[in-house]
Design an enzyme around this catalytic site. Structure first.
Site, short mmCIF file in Angstrom:
data_model
loop_
_atom_site.label_atom_id
_atom_site.label_comp_id
_atom_site.label_asym_id
_atom_site.label_seq_id
_atom_site.Cartn_x
_atom_site.Cartn_y
_atom_site.Cartn_z
CG ASN A 94 25.86 33.44 54.19
OD1 ASN A 94 25.11 32.74 53.52
ND2 ASN A 94 26.46 32.99 55.28
CE LYS B 284 14.16 37.53 51.82
NZ LYS B 284 14.92 36.32 51.43
CE LYS C 254 14.56 30.65 47.78
NZ LYS C 254 15.50 31.63 48.36
CG ASP D 48 17.90 38.04 51.83
OD1 ASP D 48 17.78 36.93 51.29
OD2 ASP D 48 17.99 39.09 51.16
P1 NDP Z 1 25.21 39.44 52.12
O1 NDP Z 1 24.69 40.71 52.67
O2 NDP Z 1 26.01 38.56 52.96
O3 NDP Z 1 26.05 39.73 50.80
C1 NDP Z 1 25.48 40.42 49.74
C2 NDP Z 1 26.55 40.63 48.69
O4 NDP Z 1 25.93 41.13 47.51
C3 NDP Z 1 27.55 41.67 49.11
O5 NDP Z 1 28.79 41.37 48.52
C4 NDP Z 1 26.95 42.94 48.55
O6 NDP Z 1 27.89 43.97 48.31
C5 NDP Z 1 26.40 42.45 47.24
N1 NDP Z 1 25.28 43.29 46.83
C6 NDP Z 1 24.17 43.59 47.54
N2 NDP Z 1 23.38 44.43 46.86
C7 NDP Z 1 24.03 44.66 45.70
C8 NDP Z 1 23.71 45.45 44.57
N3 NDP Z 1 22.60 46.18 44.53
N4 NDP Z 1 24.62 45.45 43.55
C9 NDP Z 1 25.77 44.72 43.60
N5 NDP Z 1 26.10 43.97 44.67
C10 NDP Z 1 25.24 43.94 45.68
O7 NDP Z 1 23.93 38.68 51.55
P2 NDP Z 1 23.76 37.14 51.17
O8 NDP Z 1 25.04 36.59 50.68
O9 NDP Z 1 23.05 36.48 52.28
O10 NDP Z 1 22.70 37.24 49.97
C11 NDP Z 1 23.10 37.29 48.60
C12 NDP Z 1 21.95 36.85 47.73
O11 NDP Z 1 21.58 35.50 48.06
C13 NDP Z 1 20.66 37.65 47.87
O12 NDP Z 1 19.99 37.68 46.63
C14 NDP Z 1 19.84 36.82 48.85
O13 NDP Z 1 18.46 37.08 48.73
C15 NDP Z 1 20.20 35.43 48.38
N6 NDP Z 1 20.00 34.34 49.32
C16 NDP Z 1 20.55 34.35 50.56
C17 NDP Z 1 20.39 33.28 51.40
C18 NDP Z 1 21.04 33.21 52.73
O14 NDP Z 1 20.93 32.17 53.37
N7 NDP Z 1 21.75 34.21 53.19
C19 NDP Z 1 19.55 32.13 51.02
C20 NDP Z 1 19.08 32.19 49.66
C21 NDP Z 1 19.28 33.26 48.87
P3 NDP Z 1 27.93 45.27 49.26
O15 NDP Z 1 28.80 44.89 50.40
O16 NDP Z 1 28.51 46.32 48.39
O17 NDP Z 1 26.52 45.57 49.66
O1 2IT Z 2 16.20 33.75 50.35
C1 2IT Z 2 16.33 32.88 51.23
O2 2IT Z 2 15.97 31.71 51.04
C2 2IT Z 2 16.94 33.26 52.50
N1 2IT Z 2 17.35 34.40 52.66
C3 2IT Z 2 17.01 32.26 53.63
C4 2IT Z 2 15.70 32.22 54.36
C5 2IT Z 2 15.67 31.39 55.60
O3 2IT Z 2 14.60 31.40 56.24
O4 2IT Z 2 16.65 30.73 55.95
#
Ligand code: NDP
Ligand code: 2IT
Length: 451
Positions: free
Chosen positions: A244, A130, A118, A170
């Protein structure tokens, strides 16, 4: 794929599984990449001789540590801490930190491996890493989260730095956690650097970093849709998660004219047939980020919506699905429901949310399907922009950041088209993203010698 290439993939995977037993998410992530790039490697035998793939799947370093902390009642807890420093060929290790009870070495390694490709796709100089812990911030007080973060950083700080390894958020790690982690880092190291990204807006954080992953995924989806002369306008969109990535994917899709009808969390999903509005999304942000509540509370505020306990949203009819929660949240049965409901575009906001069987179904139906390493790269790309701003001691406007983000997402889409277009014209985004991400890292590794 010819027989020789197939044999290479199978023997590579057999060795990987033997050497890394039980790490099923890591095996899954590696298999997807090896299947895409094996034909490419066959065409460039020096990559085979140099054992580039064998080197890429072995992390440069794995740090495992104890994280002891005390809860508000005075009871002691011990969690596991991880940082996987996967690959530094093209820049310092870069990648998020995940705090979730499911975190284990396999999940850390799959995420660090995906991150390497990525980050290469973003065109910015960032290696792959990570980290995380099996600690869950859910239900903990602010003080408990702070004490945990301080203990975690007390060990992690000796392994990171602005030119070494730059963590970010994350799952389970947002602005609050990054603040506590940064505070402890600064206190111990006595230096103010851009060692973490996703920082607060008044202390070095880039404008638009919170929005970047979700917005970037929508920019990527716009380019995907445009390949079929389509746009978000008037389309029905399913979003999973309510954190997020989900919040900002929903916001941007809605602003681009789509009707976003679902959010979820690990307990269930809400379906609002009338679609999201600015007000409803503001409610979800406040619910999840400030009150730290559950998504089912949405229906108390908006009674026309329905809550489905213990279910995923994929059975609701839609045009576009954006999984934004976690890995393997679209299994084959979910994919079949999506297809039956009329879905024809899946843009991943989460990392590896779709299982291999589900991806195969989408591709066999010639649907638009993009892997997270391409479509969610806007988050880490904007982290890269935050690093740049910290290094030059400047702050860009949100318009400037948005413009960079837009360009980066379009460039990633173009790279996927370049390397992923098949003979019949179908764009295989998996193949395109894997090959485009691989080439730069592989060439850098060859040029830097056997290290
Ligand atoms: P958050 O913690 O902000 O939100 C995660 C969301 O996913 C929550 O609604 C959570 O629900 C739900 N969730 C987590 N685990 C599970 C599960 N096992 N089953 C069902 N729902 C689940 O995380 P992000 O929004 O930052 O991350 C979401 C995804 O995006 C991840 O895969 C992350 O790796 C990916 N990502 C994030 C980036 C970032 O900048 N933040 C960048 C690129 C990818 P609950 O409240 O019940 O836990
Ligand atoms: O999965 C991802 O790309 C992230 N959680 C963001 C990583 C970062 O360094 O901003």
């Amino acid at each position: 794929m010819d027989n020789f290439t197939k044999k290479y993939v199978e023997s590579f995977m057999a060795e990987l599984i033997a050497k890394n037993p039980g790490e099923k998410e890591f095996h899954q992530a590696v298999r997807e990449v090896v299947e895409s790039i094996a034909p490419y490697i066959m065409a460039y035998p020096h990559l085979l001789d140099q054992k580039i793939m064998e080197r890429m799947v072995e992390p440069e370093r794995v740090i495992l540590f104890r994280v002891p902390w005390v809860d508000d009642k005075g009871e002691i807890h011990v969690n596991k801490g991880y940082r996987v420093q996967m690959n530094s060929a093209i820049g310092p290790y870069k990648g998020g930190i995940r705090f979730h009870s499911s975190v284990n070495l396999s999940i850390m390694k799959f995420l660090a491996f995906e991150q390497t490709f990525k980050n290469s796709l973003t065109t910015l100089p960032m290696g792959g890493g990570k980290g995380g812990s099996d600690f869950s911030p859910r239900g903990k007080s602010d003080n408990e989260v702070m004490r945990f973060c301080q203990s975690f950083m007390t060990e992690l700080q000796r392994h990171i730095g602005p030119d070494t390894d730059v963590p970010a958020g994350d799952i389970g790690v947002g602005g609050r956690e990054v603040g506590y982690l940064f505070g402890q880092y600064k206190r111990i190291r006595d230096e103010w650097t851009g060692t973490l990204t996703g920082k607060g807006q008044c202390w070095g954080g880039s404008l638009l970093r919170p929005e970047a992953t979700g917005y970037g995924a929508c920019y990527f989806a716009q380019d995907m849709l445009a390949t079929r002369g389509e746009s978000f306008e008037g389309k029905t969109v399913l979003i999973s998660g309510s954190g997020n990535v989900a919040q900002y994917a929903a916001e941007k899709a809605m602003r681009l004219g789509a009707k976003v009808v679902t959010f979820s969390d690990s307990n269930g999903f809400v379906y609002d047939p009338e679609g999201m509005t600015e007000e409803k999304i503001a409610f979800v942000k406040n619910l999840k980020n400030v009150r730290r509540g559950r998504i089912k509370e949405y229906v108390n505020q908006y009674p026309q919506a329905q809550y489905f306990e213990g279910q995923r949203p994929w059975g609701i009819p839609c045009d576009i699905a954006m999984p934004c929660a976690t890995q393997n949240e679209i299994e084959l049965a979910d994919a079949e429901k999506l297809v039956a409901g009329g879905c024809w575009c899946v843009t991943e906001g989460a990392n590896m949310p779709t299982t291999p069987e589900a991806i195969a179904l989408f591709q066999s139906k010639k649907m638009l399907y993009s892997p997270g390493k391409a479509s969610n790269a806007g988050g880490v790309a904007t982290s890269g922009l935050e690093m740049t701003q910290n290094s030059i001691r400047q702050r860009w406007t949100s318009e400037e950041v948005d413009q960079h983000l837009h360009t980066i997402m379009s460039d990633i889409h173009a790279a996927c088209v370049k390397y992923g277009t098949e003979e019949d014209g179908y764009i295989n985004y998996v193949k395109g993203a894997n090959i485009a991400g691989f080439i730069k890292v592989a060439n850098a590794m060859v040029e830097q010698g056997l290290v």
